[in-house]
Design a protein around this motif. Structure first.
Motif, PDB file in Angstrom:
ATOM      1  N   ALA A 215      46.287  38.922  47.152  1.00 21.74           N
ATOM      2  CA  ALA A 215      45.297  38.177  46.389  1.00 21.74           C
ATOM      3  C   ALA A 215      44.571  39.065  45.389  1.00 21.74           C
ATOM      4  O   ALA A 215      43.776  39.930  45.777  1.00 21.74           O
ATOM      5  N   ALA A 216      44.803  38.825  44.100  1.00 18.66           N
ATOM      6  CA  ALA A 216      44.102  39.584  43.065  1.00 18.66           C
ATOM      7  C   ALA A 216      42.600  39.382  43.144  1.00 18.66           C
ATOM      8  O   ALA A 216      41.818  40.302  42.878  1.00 18.66           O
ATOM      9  N   SER A 217      42.174  38.180  43.510  1.00 17.41           N
ATOM     10  CA  SER A 217      40.735  37.898  43.571  1.00 17.41           C
ATOM     11  C   SER A 217      40.032  38.691  44.666  1.00 17.41           C
ATOM     12  O   SER A 217      38.807  38.838  44.634  1.00 17.41           O
ATOM     13  N   ALA A 218      40.786  39.232  45.630  1.00 14.85           N
ATOM     14  CA  ALA A 218      40.177  40.041  46.689  1.00 14.85           C
ATOM     15  C   ALA A 218      39.723  41.412  46.191  1.00 14.85           C
ATOM     16  O   ALA A 218      39.146  42.187  46.954  1.00 14.85           O
ATOM     17  N   HIS A 219      39.962  41.715  44.893  1.00 14.57           N
ATOM     18  CA  HIS A 219      39.307  42.885  44.298  1.00 14.57           C
ATOM     19  C   HIS A 219      37.792  42.746  44.368  1.00 14.57           C
ATOM     20  O   HIS A 219      37.069  43.743  44.396  1.00 14.57           O
ATOM     21  N   LEU A 220      37.309  41.514  44.331  1.00 18.18           N
ATOM     22  CA  LEU A 220      35.882  41.209  44.415  1.00 18.18           C
ATOM     23  C   LEU A 220      35.591  40.634  45.795  1.00 18.18           C
ATOM     24  O   LEU A 220      36.408  39.904  46.343  1.00 18.18           O
ATOM     25  N   ARG A 221      34.469  41.005  46.361  1.00 15.76           N
ATOM     26  CA  ARG A 221      34.063  40.545  47.698  1.00 15.76           C
ATOM     27  C   ARG A 221      35.185  40.737  48.722  1.00 15.76           C
ATOM     28  O   ARG A 221      35.504  39.808  49.496  1.00 15.76           O
ATOM     29  N   PRO A 222      35.819  41.891  48.782  1.00 17.23           N
ATOM     30  CA  PRO A 222      36.963  42.052  49.692  1.00 17.23           C
ATOM     31  C   PRO A 222      36.609  41.797  51.151  1.00 17.23           C
ATOM     32  O   PRO A 222      37.432  41.250  51.905  1.00 17.23           O
ATOM     33  N   GLU A 223      35.390  42.167  51.546  1.00 17.98           N
ATOM     34  CA  GLU A 223      35.003  41.946  52.940  1.00 17.98           C
ATOM     35  C   GLU A 223      34.993  40.467  53.293  1.00 17.98           C
ATOM     36  O   GLU A 223      35.317  40.091  54.428  1.00 17.98           O
ATOM     37  N   ARG A 224      34.649  39.597  52.329  1.00 18.05           N
ATOM     38  CA  ARG A 224      34.605  38.170  52.603  1.00 18.05           C
ATOM     39  C   ARG A 224      36.015  37.590  52.723  1.00 18.05           C
ATOM     40  O   ARG A 224      36.257  36.680  53.527  1.00 18.05           O
ATOM     41  N   ILE A 251      37.330  32.483  42.874  1.00 16.80           N
ATOM     42  CA  ILE A 251      38.790  32.473  42.747  1.00 16.80           C
ATOM     43  C   ILE A 251      39.205  31.670  41.524  1.00 16.80           C
ATOM     44  O   ILE A 251      40.036  32.114  40.719  1.00 16.80           O
ATOM     45  N   GLN A 252      38.630  30.494  41.364  1.00 20.47           N
ATOM     46  CA  GLN A 252      38.996  29.642  40.233  1.00 20.47           C
ATOM     47  C   GLN A 252      38.655  30.299  38.904  1.00 20.47           C
ATOM     48  O   GLN A 252      39.455  30.285  37.966  1.00 20.47           O
ATOM     49  N   ALA A 253      37.483  30.922  38.823  1.00 20.03           N
ATOM     50  CA  ALA A 253      37.059  31.533  37.565  1.00 20.03           C
ATOM     51  C   ALA A 253      37.922  32.740  37.207  1.00 20.03           C
ATOM     52  O   ALA A 253      38.166  33.009  36.021  1.00 20.03           O
ATOM     53  N   LEU A 254      38.402  33.455  38.196  1.00 24.70           N
ATOM     54  CA  LEU A 254      39.191  34.658  37.943  1.00 24.70           C
ATOM     55  C   LEU A 254      40.570  34.363  37.363  1.00 24.70           C
ATOM     56  O   LEU A 254      41.271  35.293  36.928  1.00 24.70           O
ATOM     57  N   PHE A 255      40.962  33.089  37.350  1.00 22.51           N
ATOM     58  CA  PHE A 255      42.267  32.746  36.784  1.00 22.51           C
ATOM     59  C   PHE A 255      42.159  31.785  35.599  1.00 22.51           C
ATOM     60  O   PHE A 255      43.148  31.188  35.201  1.00 22.51           O
ATOM     61  N   VAL A 263      39.569  39.887  36.365  1.00 16.05           N
ATOM     62  CA  VAL A 263      39.286  40.826  37.455  1.00 16.05           C
ATOM     63  C   VAL A 263      38.732  42.120  36.892  1.00 16.05           C
ATOM     64  O   VAL A 263      37.719  42.658  37.374  1.00 16.05           O
ATOM     65  N   LYS A 264      39.382  42.645  35.848  1.00 15.70           N
ATOM     66  CA  LYS A 264      38.917  43.894  35.249  1.00 15.70           C
ATOM     67  C   LYS A 264      37.524  43.736  34.639  1.00 15.70           C
ATOM     68  O   LYS A 264      36.684  44.640  34.742  1.00 15.70           O
ATOM     69  N   ALA A 265      37.264  42.600  34.018  1.00 14.14           N
ATOM     70  CA  ALA A 265      35.952  42.381  33.418  1.00 14.14           C
ATOM     71  C   ALA A 265      34.850  42.445  34.463  1.00 14.14           C
ATOM     72  O   ALA A 265      33.791  43.047  34.235  1.00 14.14           O
ATOM     73  N   LEU A 266      35.088  41.835  35.615  1.00 13.98           N
ATOM     74  CA  LEU A 266      34.055  41.802  36.642  1.00 13.98           C
ATOM     75  C   LEU A 266      33.923  43.157  37.333  1.00 13.98           C
ATOM     76  O   LEU A 266      32.805  43.601  37.649  1.00 13.98           O
ATOM     77  N   LEU A 267      35.024  43.856  37.554  1.00 11.08           N
ATOM     78  CA  LEU A 267      34.934  45.209  38.112  1.00 11.08           C
ATOM     79  C   LEU A 267      34.185  46.124  37.147  1.00 11.08           C
ATOM     80  O   LEU A 267      33.406  46.990  37.567  1.00 11.08           O
ATOM     81  N   ALA A 268      34.424  45.942  35.853  1.00  7.95           N
ATOM     82  CA  ALA A 268      33.711  46.737  34.861  1.00  7.95           C
ATOM     83  C   ALA A 268      32.227  46.404  34.860  1.00  7.95           C
ATOM     84  O   ALA A 268      31.372  47.288  34.733  1.00  7.95           O
ATOM     85  N   ALA A 269      31.889  45.123  35.018  1.00  6.62           N
ATOM     86  CA  ALA A 269      30.485  44.710  35.065  1.00  6.62           C
ATOM     87  C   ALA A 269      29.768  45.338  36.259  1.00  6.62           C
ATOM     88  O   ALA A 269      28.562  45.550  36.223  1.00  6.62           O
ATOM     89  N   GLN A 270      30.524  45.655  37.300  1.00  9.87           N
ATOM     90  CA  GLN A 270      29.959  46.304  38.489  1.00  9.87           C
ATOM     91  C   GLN A 270      29.975  47.820  38.376  1.00  9.87           C
ATOM     92  O   GLN A 270      29.583  48.521  39.318  1.00  9.87           O
ATOM     93  N   GLY A 271      30.466  48.329  37.244  1.00 12.16           N
ATOM     94  CA  GLY A 271      30.462  49.768  37.020  1.00 12.16           C
ATOM     95  C   GLY A 271      31.573  50.526  37.715  1.00 12.16           C
ATOM     96  O   GLY A 271      31.510  51.753  37.835  1.00 12.16           O
ATOM     97  N   LEU A 272      32.621  49.823  38.142  1.00  9.97           N
ATOM     98  CA  LEU A 272      33.696  50.464  38.903  1.00  9.97           C
ATOM     99  C   LEU A 272      34.826  50.979  38.019  1.00  9.97           C
ATOM    100  O   LEU A 272      35.535  51.913  38.404  1.00  9.97           O
TER     101      LEU A 272
END
Length: 310
Positions: A215-224, A251-255, A263-272
């Protein structure tokens, strides 16, 4: 029992000023290992392998494997053990060249190879069977089939999948075909572990008895995502439903735009990572980035917003 269960993260390839950002990649590996994911996919579609040359692909894989080993050693995992399984994407439409690649990978401490049907040329089902059988024969590691017809132009028919399931190396399928009948038939057959590759179908597949998700979306909130898997695999349906409904808008927004740009945009927004992709892939649009930030409760600086106590 097959290791191909649980939540697997198909790692993005971070870039900085046009080059692979290996420091950011190492940090991502540690992040997902600490989150309790079941495994990583290197050089899958989400990792933009088509935009990497052969040397870059090898370097990305080496960094991931090295960091996995280092992370395991830091936590007392025996050096001979597989600290966190790493599945490697192998793509192409020339069987002989792909065999050579698989033979190179045989020497590495990987968990297996993820292989899609030959793209663009649209071979017959007999040709697909011959292709996968030849590649599985060449592999010393388990093979995960990747059924994603909207990218390859050809689907793996159920009869083909069941034929391939007879090969001892072929142990799982990443299921992106969008056919409930096929998904259910494979789960009932039981020889292949069924990992959904369509993130929004994760709840359905797990409830049907599927093994997990890549799941690509599991880049965000992986623990959930890990919590979702554990709840459903333990039969805690109400808890699993609550977690999935919490994750579904993300999940819906990420696709909304082509993966992995959101996914990259949100990881970048988190400074990762840096928000960089290689052409012909482009960054996510401003409107979507704003939507993603809002979903994750991020302020303009990228920090998580703090709710007022007033």
């Amino acid at each position: 029992m097959s290791i191909f269960s649980g939540i697997w993260v198909p790692l993005i390839t971070p870039f900085a000023d046009g080059e692979v950002d290996h420091a950011a990649l190492r940090a991502l590996v540690r992040r997902y290992a600490d989150a309790g994911i079941a495994g990583l996919v290197a050089l899958g579609t989400t990792g933009e392998p088509a935009a990497l040359d052969a040397a870059e692909q090898d370097a990305v894989l080496a960094t991931i494997l090295d960091e996995v080993q280092a992370h395991g050693a830091a936590r007392g995992v025996d050096a001979q053990a597989q600290a966190l399984p790493v599945l490697v994407g192998v793509s192409g439409n020339h069987t002989a060249s792909m065999k050579e690649r698989i033979e190179q990978l045989n020497a590495l401490p990987i968990a297996g190879v993820l292989i899609a049907a030959p793209y663009y040329i649209r071979p017959s089902q007999a040709g697909i069977v011959g292709h996968f059988m030849a590649l599985a024969d060449a592999s010393d590691k388990p093979v995960v089939l990747y059924d994603i017809p909207y990218r390859t132009g050809v689907r793996l028919e159920l009869e083909t999948l069941l034929t391939l399931a007879a090969h001892r190396r072929i142990q799982a399928v990443k299921d992106c075909a969008g056919s409930l009948d096929t998904t259910l038939a494979l789960i009932r057959d039981g020889r292949l572990q069924v990992l959904t590759g369509e993130d929004i179908t994760m709840f359905n597949t797990l409830c049907l008895g599927g093994s997990g998700a890549i799941a690509a979306s599991a880049h965000l909130r992986p623990e959930r995502f890990v919590a979702l898997y554990h709840a459903l695999s333990a039969g805690r349906l109400d808890e699993g439903r609550r977690v999935f409904h919490e994750l579904a808008p993300l999940i819906q927004a990420l696709f909304v735009e082509p993966n992995p740009a959101p996914v990259k945009a949100l990881l970048a927004a988190q400074g990762l990572i840096r928000d960089e992709l290689r052409m012909p892939m482009t960054r996510a649009g401003d409107a979507l980035v704003a939507r993603l930030r809002a979903l994750e409760g991020l302020d303009r600086s990228g920090a998580h917003a703090v709710a007022s106590s007033v």
